[in-house]
Design an enzyme around this catalytic site. Sequence first.
Site, PDB file in Angstrom:
ATOM      1  N   ASP A 114      -8.214  -0.596  -0.234  1.00  0.00           N
ATOM      2  CA  ASP A 114      -7.055  -1.220  -0.885  1.00  0.00           C
ATOM      3  C   ASP A 114      -6.835  -0.730  -2.315  1.00  0.00           C
ATOM      4  OD1 ASP A 114      -6.330  -2.786   1.276  1.00  0.00           O
ATOM      5  OD2 ASP A 114      -7.503  -4.516   0.642  1.00  0.00           O
ATOM      6  N   LYS A 165      -3.009  -9.141  -4.117  1.00  0.00           N
ATOM      7  CA  LYS A 165      -1.993  -8.726  -3.136  1.00  0.00           C
ATOM      8  C   LYS A 165      -2.060  -9.658  -1.931  1.00  0.00           C
ATOM      9  CE  LYS A 165      -4.859  -7.131   0.210  1.00  0.00           C
ATOM     10  NZ  LYS A 165      -4.995  -7.743   1.509  1.00  0.00           N
TER      11      LYS A 165
END
Length: 287
Positions: A139, A13
Amino acid sequence: MEKRKVSVKAPAKINLSLDVLSKRADGYHEVEMVMTTVDLADRIELTPLDEDKITIESSGGFVPLDGRNLAYQAALLLKEEFHITEGVHIHISKHIPVAAGLAGGSSDAAAALKGLNEMWELHLSLDELAERGAKIGSDVSFCVYGGTALATGRGEHIRLLNPPPPCWVLLAKPPIGVSTAEVYRNLKLDNLQHPDTSGMMEAIQEKDFSKVCARLGNVLESVTLDLYPEVRQIKEQMVRLGADGVLMSGSGPTVFGLFQHESRLHRVYNGLRGFCNEVYAVRILGE
């Protein structure tokens, strides 16, 4: 019936926007981040074991192969909660650089949760997997969903967004690791330039590439660029070479550039290869 191997892709990401609002009573920070996935991915292969144990191996160096590994923690969490008595061997084909601000470890953990949910027939929904992911790392919840999202709280509250306009992403990682804890320790909350999070969400909604580039922002940059001049150098180089938008991802040290045109991407790629070994040209996945 013999159980089969399960293979799951674990994409990296980037943070299009990363804001830190306050320090929480639990020691974490209250954050507001717009994150999206890119087409650079590890692959997690899960093989059932008759013996009740978790083993782990990785094709890349610098990956812990014990209880510190987040994919290991994901397997342990599900084993304990659902009293699973069979074991699993986790093989990580590593393509995402380690300690790079790209959520490689978190994405591996999310892939392990999804793969083991299938292998062990736990029938958990994505929401239920994301809830468990939050116990492993900030995350991991986002990585369970993938795509593009606004993450709030300490990163575990996820609101899915539309994908950003399609574009190319150039990732450049200097040969250093950055400690996220150290970056947060050095963050001065009282004089931050806060990014325009709602503006970024609007730009994504409107699929306006130049607005997305104009609203890129990461409050951790100010700390990391001071602590690690190599990161500042890569950022300045990328800007100078003509990327449409440039930002550091997470707590660094990876810097990414966004590009609408592939020809310019190649020019900047070649310009960066001179003083940075780890450079990746990928597409934004975003969904």
